[in-house]
Every structure is written in C-alpha cells, then in structure tokens.
Design a protein around this motif. Structure first.
Motif, PDB file in Angstrom:
ATOM      1  N   ILE A 545      18.472 111.679  48.305  1.00  0.00           N
ATOM      2  CA  ILE A 545      19.377 110.567  47.993  1.00  0.00           C
ATOM      3  C   ILE A 545      19.027 109.974  46.627  1.00  0.00           C
ATOM      4  CG2 ILE A 545      19.893 108.179  48.649  1.00  0.00           C
ATOM      5  CD1 ILE A 545      21.403 110.004  50.416  1.00  0.00           C
ATOM      6  N   CYS A 546      17.748 109.821  46.360  1.00  0.00           N
ATOM      7  CA  CYS A 546      17.297 109.254  45.085  1.00  0.00           C
ATOM      8  C   CYS A 546      17.752 110.127  43.918  1.00  0.00           C
ATOM      9  CB  CYS A 546      15.777 109.121  45.104  1.00  0.00           C
ATOM     10  SG  CYS A 546      15.061 108.495  43.582  1.00  0.00           S
ATOM     11  N   MET A 547      17.551 111.430  44.022  1.00  0.00           N
ATOM     12  CA  MET A 547      17.923 112.328  42.926  1.00  0.00           C
ATOM     13  C   MET A 547      19.436 112.365  42.723  1.00  0.00           C
ATOM     14  SD  MET A 547      15.057 113.248  41.751  1.00  0.00           S
ATOM     15  CE  MET A 547      15.545 114.545  40.625  1.00  0.00           C
ATOM     16  N   ALA A 548      20.198 112.342  43.822  1.00  0.00           N
ATOM     17  CA  ALA A 548      21.661 112.300  43.694  1.00  0.00           C
ATOM     18  C   ALA A 548      22.091 110.996  43.034  1.00  0.00           C
ATOM     19  CB  ALA A 548      22.312 112.451  45.070  1.00  0.00           C
ATOM     20  N   SER A 549      21.437 109.893  43.396  1.00  0.00           N
ATOM     21  CA  SER A 549      21.760 108.595  42.792  1.00  0.00           C
ATOM     22  C   SER A 549      21.500 108.610  41.290  1.00  0.00           C
ATOM     23  CB  SER A 549      20.934 107.486  43.450  1.00  0.00           C
ATOM     24  OG  SER A 549      21.222 107.366  44.817  1.00  0.00           O
ATOM     25  N   ARG A 550      20.419 109.231  40.888  1.00  0.00           N
ATOM     26  CA  ARG A 550      20.090 109.274  39.465  1.00  0.00           C
ATOM     27  C   ARG A 550      21.098 110.111  38.683  1.00  0.00           C
ATOM     28  NH1 ARG A 550      13.385 109.605  39.771  1.00  0.00           N
ATOM     29  NH2 ARG A 550      13.161 107.487  40.651  1.00  0.00           N
ATOM     30  N   ARG A 551      21.620 111.152  39.299  1.00  0.00           N
ATOM     31  CA  ARG A 551      22.654 111.943  38.627  1.00  0.00           C
ATOM     32  C   ARG A 551      23.924 111.110  38.449  1.00  0.00           C
ATOM     33  NH1 ARG A 551      22.202 117.956  41.511  1.00  0.00           N
ATOM     34  NH2 ARG A 551      20.154 118.487  40.626  1.00  0.00           N
TER      35      ARG A 551
END
Length: 779
Positions: A545-551
C-alpha cells in the motif's frame, strides 16, 4: 525533506469499529438467498474404523431433505486438495472430502445432508444408518512411530509422514569440550484455535459461475484451491470473505466442508450454506501445536552456550491440510533464539495419528521453538548456579553483529536484545523482587519469576525462500472527489488492518484516515493477494500500500506542478493541498488535481489519464521481531493453584504504526500464550475419543484470570520494507508460555521441581509438590 508523519505512529481509533459495534457488519451466517439449502455434516463417532455399510434412504425420505451426499456421489468429480507446503518425501495418501472405506478420527466427515432448514438436516443426519468395524487406534505420536504401532493408513508401511533435519557447525567438538550438557524434554500440547466465529460458508452457482462467501483468512488461496479441486477455471470463481470473526491460523487454505458446500451448490443448482457448531469446531477444525522435543545444550562453566541439539516428533493428526507440515519445520528455524550458539542441529519426524489434523495456530512453530531455548536457558542457569538474567545477557547476539546468520539458515535483520531486556527488568525492579521472594520463602510462600527473551520470524513470505508465493498486492486510487480508495490482498479479520492501511495512505497523500476507504476480501474486487497469516499484514500488505501510494503521490506532484507552472520537486503535499515550496498561497487541492487527472484535458504531455497505481511487494527476507516477557507468580502449595501476579512485556516490532492496535494485538496474543501455559489442552483418550469437546471441558481464558499487562516497547526498524515495521500479530503467543512456566518452576525450586509439562493445572502442580515432599528426607 519529506514532512513528518501525521498519522503513522499515532493511536488512531479503529475505523472498522463503528459498523461492528452497531451490528451493521455482515458475517457469513447473516447472509441468505431465496431457495437456500442448509448443509449438515454427519461425522464419525469412531477414531478408526472400516465403513462397512452406509444407508441414507431414511434420511432422504425425511421432510425438507433434498439430497444426501456420500463418497460415492463425489468420487471422480472432485480432485484431492493441493497443499501449501510439501516437504521432500512427504506422504500424502489420496482421499476424498467424505470418508469412503475408513474413518480416521472422531469427526471425520461421512455424509453431507442438504435440507430446506438447518434443523431438518440435523434431524435427518440421525436417520442415516452407518455400520462401523472398529480398527486399532493410535493417538500418541511417539507411540505411532514405534515398530508394530497400529497404522493410520493400511497401505502405508508405517505412520511416518515425513522427516526433516539440518545441522550446522561442529557439534561433536562442542559437546566433547563442554563443561556441562543440559538436557530437557518439552511438550507443546494440542490447542484449539477457538475463533469467536466458527467456520462457515455459503455457495451460489449462477450463470456458470461459482461465488463462495466463506470465513477465511485467504480468499485468493481458497479460490485457487477451488479451481483445482472442482476443475473450474479461476475466472468463473469468486471468493468473498465478509466480516471474519477471528482465525488464528485455522482459517487458511480450504476445508473439506467448504469444497463439499461448493460442490453441492453446483450439483443442485441451489444456494447452500453450512455453519459450523462450536462442538464441530473443537472436533474438526484444525488444532495447533502438538509437538514433543528433546534438547541437549552444551555449555561452558561460565554459562556460554556452545551448541544445541534438538529432536522432535510432530503430531500431524489423520490427514494433511494445507499447512499441516509447516509449523514443525518453522519450529526448527528458531531453536537458537536470541543467542549466539555456534553449532546446532534439528531433527524432526511427523507422525500420522487418529486425531484431528493439526495446522497453523497463532505462532505456528515459533512458540514451540522459542519455548525450547528459553526453557533450556533456565535449566542451564539452574545446573550451573547462575542467575537466569545473567546467563541470557551473556549469550545475547550483539547489536553490531546484525545482520546475523543463525545455524538454521535464517538471517536476523536487526536487534537490540540487551536494551529490551534491560527495559523489562527496570519495570520489574528485579533486585526488589528477589528480596521479596526470599522473605516469602521464610514464610512458606512460593513466589517465582520467569523470563522469556524471544525472537520470532514475521513478514512470512519472501517468495524465493518459501514453498508458495509470498508477495502481496496493494493499489491506491484517488477518486475525482479527492477521497482515496485502497485495495489490498491482505484479508484482515480483527487486526485493525483497515485502520493501519488508511494511516499509511493518509500520510503519503496528505489526507486523513477517514478520507481513505480500504477494500479487501473479495477476489472480484482485488485481483490477487496472499491473505493474512504469519504476522505480515503491516510489513508486507502495508508496504505494498505504501509503495502504491508513493507512485500515486509522484503523479499528483507532476500534475500539480503542471497546473502551478512549477517544478515537481518544488511541490509540497500537505493537508490535502499542494503548494509551491515557500509559497503556501500558490496551491491546488488534491480534489482539483484528481479532477484534472480524470478530465484529462490539461495533463502534462504523455501522461495517462487517471490517478491510481498498484504495487506487488515481495520482501527480500523475513523480519525478526523480538521481545522480553516477565511473569511473576505465586503458587499455593495446598491446592497447586497459580496466581499470576504480574505480567510485563517489552516488545520490539520495528516501526509502530498504531500504538493502540499494537497493544490490542499483544493483549490477545499474551492471553492465549498464558492460557497454553496454565489451562488449555485438547485431550483425547486412548480410544481417540475427544474429552475436551465443549467449552465446559476446554479451558479457554477469561478476563478475571489475567492481571493487567504492563507493556512497553523499543523501536529497532527493519531494513526490509519501506515502513521499517516488523510485525506483531503472533508475538504474545510466541513469548508468553515459557515466561509463565519458568516463573512457576522458579517458585517451586526450593522443592527440587525443575520440569513440568504444560498446561500447569493445579492438580498437576499439587501432585508434583506432594511427590517432592515424599522424596525429601525429613530432618
């Protein structure tokens, strides 16, 4: 420089709770469809017997009954369920979801009755005429492996399901030069996972597609297993996990009853629901633990640990479920605990017995491994006349040694074991307790303190190291309204993961957790996923979720920069607004950016419309949470009762995303760990009859039985995910049992009692005290 987190690290109240408190949540048993049938399973009353006759005619004639399925009805139409884990050499005899020629444990499914009402189906089950020819029974896993033992499977040479071993370092030299060899034998008894909501499912086959609502921890895994067993393409199967009332590991994979329910819905063209009774849950839902180990620890005179040998037998039960073979293997990976032990070996034999299958239960092998080394540390300190605190501190792995490769092949990511231990000792006030204990002994009172400096594996799932894919899916979408939808392949069932994921997204995108909707548990909504288990929710699901949010955040900045005619690196995201660095009035809102993204009339050149991203996170390695638990007890010699006076816990789970949820997870896990030490046990007699088949006999913990826990934590982040989080869901179960057992044995030390098997029931302690006094010469 990124802004400081606003929500990660804060005690945000659970966003899930309002619907649960108000009774607005839907569990499987809340669902109903027109024309729905109810399924009831007829189970074997014998632990081992031949099925010589099965007559369902009277049941079929009973009012409301539409069908009764037996093995003959499903033979050739369903395939054997796949396993999540198959060690080399594993014997997995072919079987059907309904017994065909033999039954092998009390509770083995024999027939499935389908009727218009649940109680009509139950009444019809009593009308089925079954004749059994009893066969010899074996319930003791060690006895099951002896020559000539009754065989659970007549066509196998013996009851050995698999063997596993590893060895590292020069064991022979270490044992040859040791000043003392300390020996111990430890039993981790069978436990019932006992989720508040027993298993249940509802199947609907419509338009050539199957939908299964089921109380599961792993909907995507259930979907794949259904596709394989029913020979249906996966795109024609949808699995939904609605609200799930706990799992603790026993709701992974796919049970026979779920497969049968789906098969019945397809065969009859009617919706079919099956809800498990509590007595069924205790008899037929997988049990946990059931392992016996013998250990030898080579130690130097000063208390230095030199080498460790462990051999064990695992009680697998009658059949292999998805993860039955797993916990005994995981146990071996943690036998050296938090200590520098240069050489070690582990040997395991898995035994078939005429009992309910075992599988994962909160901790799944890690409590067993931790119990072994923490009991051995106490035994070593006792034999050498050393303080149990000092012998642990002397052997801890040092902070500068990380990453640290253990003899089992695990690599520990980070740790500050002495720091956490020191913090727990300060809370206890160790010198003051020992003084109080000495005074109490002069008064004939038996006080004791027990320590557990444990480690565990979490973030279960580095795909390169597992027998199954361990990655997790996360997706984040900013809607045109400026609110955010997050999708996760994690399937929470009480942990508070919706809140945790909302906190992560909120910090990354500058919104509030209330602005984030988290969707999970539906294979038609979330395209892929692992599910929940192995303390991986925050560290793997949250990382995705964190990595998708950063994208998404990167795209938000690019669009805002385009609208504000600035460079993307100069855009600051804060409180739902994006402004140019140093110019707070030159800003756009997240909603305006989202509308621009979807309207697509004024986007940067070459940018796709929309504002969403996904990420599949596969961790590079396990994370290794750790902690120190201290139990203080008083044993009453006249009755054998144990009063748990204090329980102190200092955990290190890396970055703490939500301190409130951290405590909630610890409270539950510690309660279950204490219960294993003192009360809980699945008990069978020699004939394989279940003696603890209801909550009248199975001693689950109650709130008045427990003290207020004194909890604290240290923070040692992991480098293995962007959050630094390690995982906490199973820590309490991993660390608590041995703290309590060590405390009780410390209290009984003046009587010469050095070992007792869990659970430490009053009668067991009373008998041990009585025997010790008989054998003590009178002065």
């Amino acid at each position: 420089m990124a802004p400081a987190p606003r929500f990660v690290g804060s005690a945000v109240k659970r966003l899930e709770d309002p619907r649960l408190i108000r009774g607005q949540a839907q569990y499987v048993d809340d669902l109903a469809f027109p024309g729905m049938l109810h399924a009831v399973v007829l189970r074997s009353p014998y632990a081992h017997a031949r099925l010589t006759s099965l007559d369902v005619s009277e049941a079929l004639a009973h009012p409301g009954v539409l069908a009764v399925l037996t093995a003959e009805d499903i033979a050739g139409k369903v395939r054997q369920k796949p396993l999540m884990l198959s060690p080399p050499g594993l014997k997995n005899p072919p079987r059907l979801p309904l017994a065909r020629d033999e039954v092998r444990f009390v509770g083995d499914p024999v027939a499935l009755i389908l009727a218009s009402e649940k109680y009509l189906a139950r009444d019809a089950a009593d009308l089925i005429r079954v004749e059994y020819d009893p066969l010899p029974v074996v319930t003791d896993p060690e006895a099951a492996l002896r020559p000539g033992a009754p065989k659970v499977y007549q066509d196998l040479p013996d009851n050995l399901a698999y063997e596993h071993s590893w060895k590292s370092g020069d064991l022979d030299a270490a044992f040859a030069t040791a000043d003392r060899i300390v020996k111990g034998r430890f039993v981790n008894q069978r436990l019932a996972p006992l989720p508040l909501e027993p298993r249940g499912c509802l199947a609907l086959f419509q338009g050539g597609a199957l939908t299964l609502w089921t109380s599961t921890q792993m909907p995507h895994r259930a979907k794949s297993m259904l596709a394989e067993t029913l020979d249906l393409p996966e795109h024609r199967i949808r699995v939904i996990a609605p609200e799930v009332g706990g799992g603790f590991g026993c709701k992974v994979g796919l049970y026979d009853e779920e497969l049968l329910t789906a098969f019945a819905a397809i065969s009859l063209g009617r919706p079919v629901k099956r809800i498990e009774a509590r007595s069924e849950s205790l008899a037929a839902t997988t049990h946990g633990r059931g392992q016996i180990h013998e250990a030898e620890l080579a130690v130097a005179r000063d208390g230095t640990f030199l080498a460790l040998r462990v051999s064990g037998v695992a009680d697998l039960g009658a059949y292999l479920e998805a993860f039955t073979a797993g916990p005994p293997l995981l146990c071996g990976r943690l036998i050296t605990g938090a200590y520098r032990i240069p050489a070690a070996s582990y040997t395991l034999r898995g035994a078939f017995t005429n009992k309910t299958p075992t599988a994962a239960y909160r901790g799944a092998g890690r409590p067993e491994g931790s119990f072994i080394i923490e009991r051995m540390a106490d035994l070593a300190s006792c034999e050498l006349g050393l303080d149990p605190v000092e012998i642990r501190k002397q052997n801890f792995i040092s902070p500068e040694d990380f990453p640290y490769k253990t003899p089992s092949g695990l690599t520990y990511d980070s740790g500050r074991y002495a720091l956490t231990f020191h913090k727990a000792l300060e809370i206890l006030d160790y010198p003051t307790f020992r003084a109080e204990q000495a005074r109490a002994r002069t008064e004939g009172r038996y006080l004791g303190v027990g320590f557990s400096a444990f480690v565990e594996t979490a973030s279960t799932g580095p795909s390169r190291m597992m027998a199954f894919p361990g990655h997790e899916y996360g997706a984040v979408r900013v809607e045109p309204s400026g609110r955010v939808t997050a999708l996760t392949g994690t399937s929470p069932h009480g942990q508070g993961s919706e809140t945790v994921f909302a906190q992560i997204v909120a910090d990354e995108l500058g919104v509030t957790p209330e602005d984030v909707t988290v969707l999970h548990g539906d294979t038609a909504v979330v395209p892929t996923g692992f599910g929940t288990g192995g303390s991986r929710g925050a560290s793997i699901g949250g990382a995705a979720i964190c990595m998708a949010s950063r994208r998404v955040k990167e795209k938000v900045r690019r669009i805002a920069a385009h609208l504000l005619e600035a460079a993307a690196e100069d855009i600051v995201l804060d409180d739902g607004r994006l402004h140019v660095k140093g110019l707070p009035d030159r800003a756009v809102t997240l909603k305006e950016v989202a509308q621009t993204a979807y309207r697509a009339s004024n986007l940067p050149p070459g940018m796709e419309p929309g504002l969403d991203a996904s990420h599949i996170f596969d961790p590079p390695d396990f994370t290794i949470p750790f902690g120190v638990y201290i139990a203080v007890v008083e044993v009453r010699p006249e009755s054998g009762e144990v009063e748990l006076r204090r329980f102190i816990g200092v955990d290190d789970v890396g970055t703490v995303i939500n301190p409130l949820l951290l405590k909630g997870q610890l409270h539950g896990g510690i309660a279950q760990g204490i219960a294993q030490a003192l009360w809980e046990e699945v008990v069978y007699d020699e004939a394989g009859q279940l003696l603890s088949g209801s909550l009248m006999e199975y001693a689950a913990p109650k709130a008045p039985d427990l003290p207020m826990f004194e909890l604290d934590h240290t923070v040692t982040p992991t480098p293995h995910n962007p959050l630094g989080a390690k995982g906490v869901g199973e820590a309490g179960c991993v660390g608590a049992p041995q703290a309590v057992v060590n405390a009780v044995l410390d209290a009984l030390a003046p009587l010469g009692i050095t070992s007792l098997d869990m659970p430490l029931r009053p009668e067991k302690i009373w008998r041990a005290i009585r025997e010790s006094r008989k054998s003590t010469p009178k002065g």
